[in-house]
Design an enzyme around this catalytic site. Structure first.
Site, mmCIF file in Angstrom:
data_model
loop_
_atom_site.group_PDB
_atom_site.id
_atom_site.type_symbol
_atom_site.label_atom_id
_atom_site.label_comp_id
_atom_site.label_asym_id
_atom_site.label_seq_id
_atom_site.Cartn_x
_atom_site.Cartn_y
_atom_site.Cartn_z
ATOM 1 C CB ILE A 126 -9.141 137.705 73.331
ATOM 2 C CG1 ILE A 126 -9.655 136.591 74.265
ATOM 3 C CG2 ILE A 126 -7.753 138.174 73.770
ATOM 4 C CD1 ILE A 126 -8.841 135.327 74.216
ATOM 5 C CG ASP B 220 -25.704 70.197 64.870
ATOM 6 O OD1 ASP B 220 -26.052 69.913 66.033
ATOM 7 O OD2 ASP B 220 -25.284 69.353 64.060
ATOM 8 C CD GLU C 244 -10.779 136.386 67.861
ATOM 9 O OE1 GLU C 244 -10.654 137.443 67.241
ATOM 10 O OE2 GLU C 244 -10.755 135.268 67.306
ATOM 11 C CG ASP D 171 -4.717 126.489 70.194
ATOM 12 O OD1 ASP D 171 -5.505 127.311 69.690
ATOM 13 O OD2 ASP D 171 -4.290 125.487 69.587
ATOM 14 C CG ASN E 93 -3.323 133.218 67.112
ATOM 15 O OD1 ASN E 93 -2.950 132.477 68.026
ATOM 16 N ND2 ASN E 93 -4.590 133.301 66.735
ATOM 17 C CG ASP F 283 -28.625 70.323 62.454
ATOM 18 O OD1 ASP F 283 -28.215 69.359 61.771
ATOM 19 O OD2 ASP F 283 -28.890 70.246 63.666
ATOM 20 C CG ASP F 284 -25.409 67.627 59.285
ATOM 21 O OD1 ASP F 284 -25.156 66.450 58.976
ATOM 22 O OD2 ASP F 284 -25.590 68.010 60.459
ATOM 23 C CG MET G 226 -21.759 66.421 66.859
ATOM 24 S SD MET G 226 -19.969 66.393 67.104
ATOM 25 C CE MET G 226 -19.580 64.822 66.327
#
Length: 456
Positions: free
Chosen positions: A331, A53, A373, A347, A338, A9-10, A55
């Site tokens: 696996i 404020d 894996e 994947d 791969n 506020d001023d 204003m």
């Protein structure tokens, strides 16, 4: 941690008056006497709420608010406009600038403290979610991206709770150009509909004839699905005391009757936008937590989760004198897959392998991807015989049907499995896993595609 409020506020006398009221409620205050000073403080310091404020000479409050909301580093700071203006178009101007709420001079003490508390609580919650989600980002965990809908408060789903059907329908018609709105005259049905999670905002009449609207608001705040649902209360003049009680219960905003359509659209838009932003942060946080314990390729739990959960299961087994088994499997000859078909094909094999693991485990069992894996199964309440049967069933299922690399290519896959059971008083997750891993090594040495139990 107390909320930190910037008072702008001023007029120094106005600043001192607001600071004294806030400090009496143990808020920490910071002051600024111009818009430029306020923007600088917001950039440099932690601010939880701005009391601004309207204003002021030079840069007025509307422009300050607009600039706070446009800057990424400050846009989440709630702004309360403090104004001597009490015309709907002035409030609309502020809401369009991004203001979160209004206080009209002379400022009521209870309204001031209630509004600041509510917005500070929201700011702290959002900051906490942003901090946790940013930690996920740094760890490479967060995978939720914002979309443009966060910036717009339109196309919201609004339920109007009003037992005067004509009044409710008028509100719905006013909202319908921008939102999907409906009215519910029965509060029990309204609560059920809101608990289903299908709405973005609830607009609740404070003066329902047969039930206490504040009780409905309290019920909404007590349920997990509606705890963060924005609530806008419709209030008749002279009922400010109950309004303040509603704000204490967690009501987000209010409209005084007679309702100004433009102000209502602006306030609903603000609440829809705020809910979408909070939902985005909450979902981002949930996603980062999920990704911290879930393997993104297979959807199985990861090694981090395995190590923590296995420790819990071992402790429980010791306490109850129960059984527990661990199976380590991988696996066979996965490297050659791969090398022959590429890593994308590998994947896909891992994903299908994970699905078969899940299909062959019970609800209480835990399947995890340990890395590469290699996978781990934790089988609560399983002795050696039961664990061996589960592992053998899994081995047979993997070998029985080839895996698809693409629509034209299928490859046969086998797996080797090693298992160990909880049997020593000093067993730990590490020792149990090591024995199962040793059994897996024996299975591979014996020719693969078989189950071996630890011989300890």
């Amino acid at each position: 941690m107390t909320a930190r409020v910037l008072v702008v506020d001023d007029m120094p006398a106005n600043v001192k008056l607001l600071e004294a009221r806030l400090q009496a409620e143990y808020f920490e205050t910071v002051s600024a006497f111009s818009g430029e000073d306020a923007l600088g403080i917001c950039e440099r310091e932690r601010i939880d709420v701005v009391l601004l404020d309207v204003m002021m000479p030079g840069m007025d409050g509307f422009e300050v608010c607009q600039r706070i909301k446009k800057q990424p580093s400050t846009q989440d700071i709630p702004v309360i406009m403090v104004t001597a203006l009490d015309q709907p178009q002035d409030k609309l101007h502020g809401l369009e600038a991004g203001a979160d709420d209004f206080l009209t001079k002379p400022v009521d003490d209870i309204a001031l403290i209630t509004r600041v508390k509510n917005l500070a609580r929201l700011k702290v919650l959002n900051d906490e979610m942003k901090l946790r989600a940013s930690t996920g980002d740094q760890l490479g965990l967060s995978a939720v991206s914002p979309d443009n809908s966060l910036q717009h408060g339109v196309d919201g789903r609004v339920l109007v709770v009003e037992d005067q059907l004509r009044a409710g329908n008028r509100i719905v018609r006013a909202l319908e150009p921008l939102h999907a709105a409906s009215v519910e005259t029965d509060t029990t049905a309204a609560l059920e509909a809101l608990l289903d999670g299908a709405f973005d905002v609830a607009v609740v009449s404070l003066n329902l004839s047969d039930v206490d609207a504040l009780r409905l608001c309290s019920q909404l705040r007590s349920h997990e699905t509606t705890r963060h649902l924005p609530i806008i209360m419709l209030v008749d003049s002279g009922d400010e005391a109950r309004l303040l009680r509603g704000l204490d219960l967690g009501v987000n905003d209010y409209l005084m009757r007679p309702i100004d359509r433009s102000e209502m659209l602006a306030r609903v838009r603000t609440q829809v936008r705020r809910k979408r932003h909070s939902d985005f942060l909450r979902n981002r946080l949930v996603k980062s937590v999920e990704l911290s314990v879930i393997d993104p390729l297979t959807g199985l739990h990861n090694r981090r989760y395995l190590e923590s959960h296995l420790e819990t299961l071992i402790a429980r087994a010791f306490q109850t004198n129960g059984h527990l088994a661990v199976v380590v499997t991988d696996i066979d000859h996965f490297k050659s897959i791969n090398d022959t078909y590429g890593h994308d094909a590998g994947d896909r094999i891992l994903q299908q392998f994970s699905e078969r693991l899940k299909q062959n485990t019970r609800g209480a069992d835990l399947a995890c991807r340990f890395g590469g894996e290699e996978f781990v199964l934790v089988l609560p309440d399983s002795n050696l015989e039961a664990a061996y049967q589960i592992a053998e069933r899994m081995r047979a299922d993997i070998a029985a049907q080839p895996f698809e690399i693409d629509n034209q290519t299928q490859v046969p896959i086998t797996t080797s499995l090693g298992l160990a059971i909880l049997e020593f008083d000093d067993d730990t997750p590490a020792s149990l896993f090591k024995r199962a891993d040793n059994a897996l090594y024996v299975a591979k040495q014996a020719g693969r595609n078989r189950v071996m139990a630890d011989a300890a």
